[in-house]
Design a protein around this motif. Structure first.
Motif, PDB file in Angstrom:
ATOM      1  N   LYS A  83      19.135 -39.142  78.893  1.00 30.21           N
ATOM      2  CA  LYS A  83      18.846 -37.741  78.580  1.00 30.21           C
ATOM      3  C   LYS A  83      18.423 -37.509  77.129  1.00 30.21           C
ATOM      4  O   LYS A  83      17.466 -36.770  76.883  1.00 30.21           O
ATOM      5  CB  LYS A  83      20.060 -36.877  78.929  1.00 30.21           C
ATOM      6  CG  LYS A  83      19.803 -35.400  78.914  1.00 30.21           C
ATOM      7  CD  LYS A  83      21.064 -34.640  79.325  1.00 30.21           C
ATOM      8  CE  LYS A  83      21.044 -34.490  80.821  1.00 30.21           C
ATOM      9  NZ  LYS A  83      22.035 -33.519  81.309  1.00 30.21           N
ATOM     10  N   GLU A  88      13.564 -31.898  76.484  1.00 30.83           N
ATOM     11  CA  GLU A  88      14.367 -31.013  77.322  1.00 30.83           C
ATOM     12  C   GLU A  88      13.529 -30.264  78.356  1.00 30.83           C
ATOM     13  O   GLU A  88      13.909 -30.183  79.518  1.00 30.83           O
ATOM     14  CB  GLU A  88      15.146 -30.019  76.455  1.00 30.83           C
ATOM     15  CG  GLU A  88      16.170 -29.246  77.248  1.00 30.83           C
ATOM     16  CD  GLU A  88      17.100 -28.462  76.344  1.00 30.83           C
ATOM     17  OE1 GLU A  88      17.544 -27.399  76.805  1.00 30.83           O
ATOM     18  OE2 GLU A  88      17.379 -28.886  75.226  1.00 30.83           O
ATOM     19  N   THR A  89      12.387 -29.718  77.945  1.00 29.37           N
ATOM     20  CA  THR A  89      11.584 -28.940  78.895  1.00 29.37           C
ATOM     21  C   THR A  89      11.054 -29.822  80.020  1.00 29.37           C
ATOM     22  O   THR A  89      11.100 -29.445  81.175  1.00 29.37           O
ATOM     23  CB  THR A  89      10.407 -28.245  78.182  1.00 29.37           C
ATOM     24  OG1 THR A  89       9.659 -29.228  77.463  1.00 29.37           O
ATOM     25  CG2 THR A  89      10.900 -27.174  77.241  1.00 29.37           C
ATOM     26  N   ARG A  91      12.328 -32.733  81.012  1.00 29.68           N
ATOM     27  CA  ARG A  91      13.460 -33.278  81.745  1.00 29.68           C
ATOM     28  C   ARG A  91      14.008 -32.276  82.750  1.00 29.68           C
ATOM     29  O   ARG A  91      14.348 -32.626  83.875  1.00 29.68           O
ATOM     30  CB  ARG A  91      14.554 -33.703  80.776  1.00 29.68           C
ATOM     31  CG  ARG A  91      15.690 -34.465  81.471  1.00 29.68           C
ATOM     32  CD  ARG A  91      16.931 -34.614  80.628  1.00 29.68           C
ATOM     33  NE  ARG A  91      17.667 -33.365  80.590  1.00 29.68           N
ATOM     34  CZ  ARG A  91      17.822 -32.592  79.515  1.00 29.68           C
ATOM     35  NH1 ARG A  91      17.300 -32.927  78.366  1.00 29.68           N
ATOM     36  NH2 ARG A  91      18.508 -31.482  79.587  1.00 29.68           N
ATOM     37  N   GLU A  92      14.098 -31.022  82.346  1.00 28.62           N
ATOM     38  CA  GLU A  92      14.646 -30.003  83.248  1.00 28.62           C
ATOM     39  C   GLU A  92      13.804 -29.886  84.519  1.00 28.62           C
ATOM     40  O   GLU A  92      14.348 -29.771  85.615  1.00 28.62           O
ATOM     41  CB  GLU A  92      14.740 -28.660  82.532  1.00 28.62           C
ATOM     42  CG  GLU A  92      15.831 -28.615  81.482  1.00 28.62           C
ATOM     43  CD  GLU A  92      15.802 -27.337  80.651  1.00 28.62           C
ATOM     44  OE1 GLU A  92      14.846 -26.556  80.768  1.00 28.62           O
ATOM     45  OE2 GLU A  92      16.757 -27.143  79.883  1.00 28.62           O
ATOM     46  N   GLU A  95      14.484 -33.008  86.629  1.00 26.82           N
ATOM     47  CA  GLU A  95      15.801 -32.926  87.263  1.00 26.82           C
ATOM     48  C   GLU A  95      15.789 -31.959  88.445  1.00 26.82           C
ATOM     49  O   GLU A  95      16.366 -32.249  89.500  1.00 26.82           O
ATOM     50  CB  GLU A  95      16.859 -32.497  86.243  1.00 26.82           C
ATOM     51  CG  GLU A  95      17.205 -33.563  85.237  1.00 26.82           C
ATOM     52  CD  GLU A  95      18.132 -33.082  84.140  1.00 26.82           C
ATOM     53  OE1 GLU A  95      18.971 -33.879  83.699  1.00 26.82           O
ATOM     54  OE2 GLU A  95      18.020 -31.911  83.721  1.00 26.82           O
TER      55      GLU A  95
END
Length: 145
Positions: A83, A88-89, A91-92, A95
């Motif tokens: 992670k 973050e953007t 990865r979200e 996911e």
């Protein structure tokens, strides 16, 4: 990782049927960076998922559904472990999509288990007369169906 056209051609020429792809160990050298490790692990997971999805496109094999789920779980775990490396953007979104796909594969696996554990034994236990194609409702009336 993925089967090439040539590999598919040789497999077909040799008459080798496709089998569900299982997880295999991903070799990593001691000098591999975490980014390289993640890429190799993720590619191995994606290869497992895509090979089983391709197999399911051609023929129904419950084990392929199961192995696709295994690959998805492995990939979701890798995304969680690595992670800090992932934006973050991006990865979200990954996911979310992996969770959705895993949920869909879970439903397919549940159906396969139902067919194997409940439907088939019940169908085999039913009287032959009740299973006969073209049997009229009058014929089935005496069987309790």
């Amino acid at each position: 990782m993925f089967e090439s056209k040539a590999e598919r051609g040789w497999r077909l020429a040799d008459g080798i049927s496709r089998c569900p792809r299982r997880a295999v160990a991903t070799p990593l050298s001691s000098d591999a960076t975490t980014a390289v490790a993640f890429r190799r692990i993720a590619m191995a997971c994606l290869a497992q998922v895509s090979a089983n999805a391709e197999l399911l496109r051609v023929v129904r094999r419950p084990e392929a559904v199961h192995q696709m789920r295994v690959g998805l779980r492995r990939l979701r775990a890798a995304v969680g472990v690595f992670k800090p490396l992932l934006a973050e953007t991006g990865r979200e979104g990954i996911e979310t999509e992996l969770k959705w796909l895993a949920h869909e594969a879970d439903a397919a696996r549940d159906l396969d288990v139902f067919i194997r554990d409940i439907f088939h034994p019940t169908a085999q236990a039913a009287p032959a007369r009740a299973r006969a194609p073209g049997a009229s409702s009058a014929d089935r009336a005496g069987t309790g169906l």
